[in-house]
Design a protein around this motif. Structure first.
Motif, PDB file in Angstrom:
ATOM      1  N   TYR A  96       0.841  -1.207   0.000  1.00  0.00           N
ATOM      2  CA  TYR A  96       0.000   0.000   0.000  1.00  0.00           C
ATOM      3  C   TYR A  96       0.872   1.251   0.000  1.00  0.00           C
ATOM      4  O   TYR A  96       1.845   1.345   0.755  1.00  0.00           O
ATOM      5  CB  TYR A  96      -0.876   0.046   1.256  1.00  0.00           C
ATOM      6  CG  TYR A  96      -2.038  -0.913   1.286  1.00  0.00           C
ATOM      7  CD1 TYR A  96      -3.311  -0.518   0.872  1.00  0.00           C
ATOM      8  CD2 TYR A  96      -1.881  -2.204   1.771  1.00  0.00           C
ATOM      9  CE1 TYR A  96      -4.375  -1.385   0.930  1.00  0.00           C
ATOM     10  CE2 TYR A  96      -2.944  -3.085   1.834  1.00  0.00           C
ATOM     11  CZ  TYR A  96      -4.198  -2.664   1.411  1.00  0.00           C
ATOM     12  OH  TYR A  96      -5.261  -3.524   1.467  1.00  0.00           O
ATOM     13  N   LYS A  97       0.495   2.233  -0.820  1.00  0.00           N
ATOM     14  CA  LYS A  97       1.128   3.552  -0.746  1.00  0.00           C
ATOM     15  C   LYS A  97       0.480   4.407   0.338  1.00  0.00           C
ATOM     16  O   LYS A  97       1.087   5.327   0.854  1.00  0.00           O
ATOM     17  CB  LYS A  97       1.012   4.273  -2.089  1.00  0.00           C
ATOM     18  CG  LYS A  97       1.808   3.629  -3.223  1.00  0.00           C
ATOM     19  CD  LYS A  97       1.622   4.420  -4.516  1.00  0.00           C
ATOM     20  CE  LYS A  97       2.382   3.798  -5.675  1.00  0.00           C
ATOM     21  NZ  LYS A  97       2.155   4.548  -6.933  1.00  0.00           N
ATOM     22  N   LEU A  98      -0.794   4.106   0.642  1.00  0.00           N
ATOM     23  CA  LEU A  98      -1.548   4.836   1.668  1.00  0.00           C
ATOM     24  C   LEU A  98      -1.634   6.331   1.346  1.00  0.00           C
ATOM     25  O   LEU A  98      -1.253   7.194   2.153  1.00  0.00           O
ATOM     26  CB  LEU A  98      -0.944   4.612   3.057  1.00  0.00           C
ATOM     27  CG  LEU A  98      -0.904   3.149   3.530  1.00  0.00           C
ATOM     28  CD1 LEU A  98      -0.234   3.054   4.891  1.00  0.00           C
ATOM     29  CD2 LEU A  98      -2.296   2.533   3.591  1.00  0.00           C
ATOM     30  N   ARG A  99      -2.148   6.633   0.165  1.00  0.00           N
ATOM     31  CA  ARG A  99      -2.334   8.028  -0.234  1.00  0.00           C
ATOM     32  C   ARG A  99      -3.369   8.703   0.654  1.00  0.00           C
ATOM     33  O   ARG A  99      -4.288   8.071   1.163  1.00  0.00           O
ATOM     34  CB  ARG A  99      -2.789   8.111  -1.697  1.00  0.00           C
ATOM     35  CG  ARG A  99      -1.766   7.596  -2.693  1.00  0.00           C
ATOM     36  CD  ARG A  99      -2.357   7.594  -4.089  1.00  0.00           C
ATOM     37  NE  ARG A  99      -2.638   8.942  -4.573  1.00  0.00           N
ATOM     38  CZ  ARG A  99      -3.586   9.245  -5.447  1.00  0.00           C
ATOM     39  NH1 ARG A  99      -4.386   8.293  -5.921  1.00  0.00           N
ATOM     40  NH2 ARG A  99      -3.755  10.483  -5.845  1.00  0.00           N
ATOM     41  N   SER A 100      -3.233  10.004   0.833  1.00  0.00           N
ATOM     42  CA  SER A 100      -4.201  10.745   1.642  1.00  0.00           C
ATOM     43  C   SER A 100      -5.553  10.773   0.936  1.00  0.00           C
ATOM     44  O   SER A 100      -5.659  10.576  -0.281  1.00  0.00           O
ATOM     45  CB  SER A 100      -3.706  12.170   1.910  1.00  0.00           C
ATOM     46  OG  SER A 100      -3.593  12.893   0.699  1.00  0.00           O
TER      47      SER A 100
END
Length: 355
Positions: free
Chosen positions: A176-180
């Motif tokens: 996961y990049k875990l973008r905002s």
């Protein structure tokens, strides 16, 4: 390649996704006085709400007008528990549906809360679509009720997983990049006002087991628990400092921690809840500890908050890797058994605004 890898966090594929949206508003005196009594007012709000929900494909929604804070948790069975301050909703997004309302007969609440629980599969992938449905429903509700009140909307999403999953044999992970939330929603044609607030943070809990008590028996021999809590606090904050984590909290007073943005809410507490306010735009250290030397709690609560600067162009992956490393270090210090114990980590993303 190394740089790309460091910006992703590899989370077990059996992680649970969850999303819920809480919309709050205060019915005006003029609106309430147009009904015979407060009960008929709430009945009309609930009726119009659930009709709009049916039309827009929202199948697990609750109207709450008793000034209790809704808390959601995953469970294979669906049920709701009430305490003096909380409404605890347990459900499995894959299966459970409900349209219910809660208020105390004849009593006017300070505000009405509308709780929308995401249902189905692939909640994270469908998050923007779910948010769009809620926005449409709230817009229709305003028209159908004839109210001009502003809704405060809070979108909550989180990933929950056992940090020890690999040790227990579950080796499959997803990067996961875990973008905002704001750019994620913008890319999926979900309109969020530019004037909004975002928070990203992580929580994890450590139960005070018999093994933990035995290991630290020497710190529990006094008439109070100051030595034990001070030891845990020091080890936690030291582990955070080593990973350059500067916003965190340790709560061990029997209260449930709630994380808030200091620009909106101040730290406060009641008999059940501990509100923790952080200035995510500030770079200075913000470490908070709340424990009661006269009470040995069942669960130690830990919170780690991301600063605005932790949001890289690619997301919060690097931040989360640091958090995971810090938790592993703390778990080794406390000699937690990865085979016998689950260490559930929750990665939270919140976005809130007025509409």
């Amino acid at each position: 390649m190394a740089s790309s890898s460091s910006n992703r966090v590899y989370i077990p594929t059996n992680a649970r996704n969850n999303q819920y949206i809480l919309a709050e508003f205060k019915p005006s005196d003029e609106f309430v006085s147009s009904f015979d009594n407060i009960d008929s007012c709430y009945e009309r709000i609930a009726r119009k709400l659930f009709l709009a929900c049916e039309e827009n494909g929202l199948y697990n929604v609750h109207m709450i007008a008793n000034d209790k804070l809704p808390i959601t948790r995953f469970h294979e069975e669906s049920y709701c528990l009430q305490t003096e301050k909380q409404m605890l909703f347990f459900y499995n997004p894959k299966y459970h549906e409900a349209h219910k309302s809660y208020w105390q007969q004849g009593v006017r609440a300070k505000k009405v809360r509308l709780l929308f629980l995401a249902t189905g599969d692939e909640l994270r992938a469908n998050a923007a679509n779910f948010h769009n449905k809620v926005q449409k429903t709230l817009h229709e509700l305003k028209i159908n009720l004839g109210v001009e009140n502003t809704f405060k909307i809070r979108d909550h999403q989180h990933l929950t997983y056992d940090l020890f999953a690999r040790v227990k044999g579950h080796k499959e992970t997803y990067g996961y990049k875990l973008r905002s939330l704001y750019p994620r929603y913008e890319a999926r044609k979900c309109s969020i006002p530019q004037d909004h607030s975002e928070m990203t943070y992580v929580t994890f809990n450590i139960p005070v087991t018999r093994a933990l008590k035995t290991q630290f028996k020497h710190l529990l021999e006094d008439e109070h628990y100051t030595q034990f809590y001070t030891f845990i606090e020091d080890k936690f904050f030291s582990a955070c400092g080593y990973k350059q984590i500067s916003q965190a909290a340790f709560v061990a007073d029997g209260r449930l921690p709630l994380v808030r943005n200091s620009k909106i809410d101040r730290s406060s507490q009641n008999s059940e809840l501990q509100k923790l306010s952080f200035d995510v735009c500030a770079e200075q250290t913000q470490l908070k500890a709340y424990w009661n030397k006269n009470q040995l709690v069942d669960t130690l609560h830990f919170v780690v908050v991301a600063k605005a600067s932790d949001n890289k162009d690619v997301g919060y992956g690097k931040f989360m890797n640091n958090v995971e490393s810090m938790i592993r270090s703390l778990s080794q210090t406390l000699e937690l058994s990865a085979q016998k114990q689950a260490l559930n980590v929750r990665f939270f993303q919140h976005i809130s605004y007025y509409a």
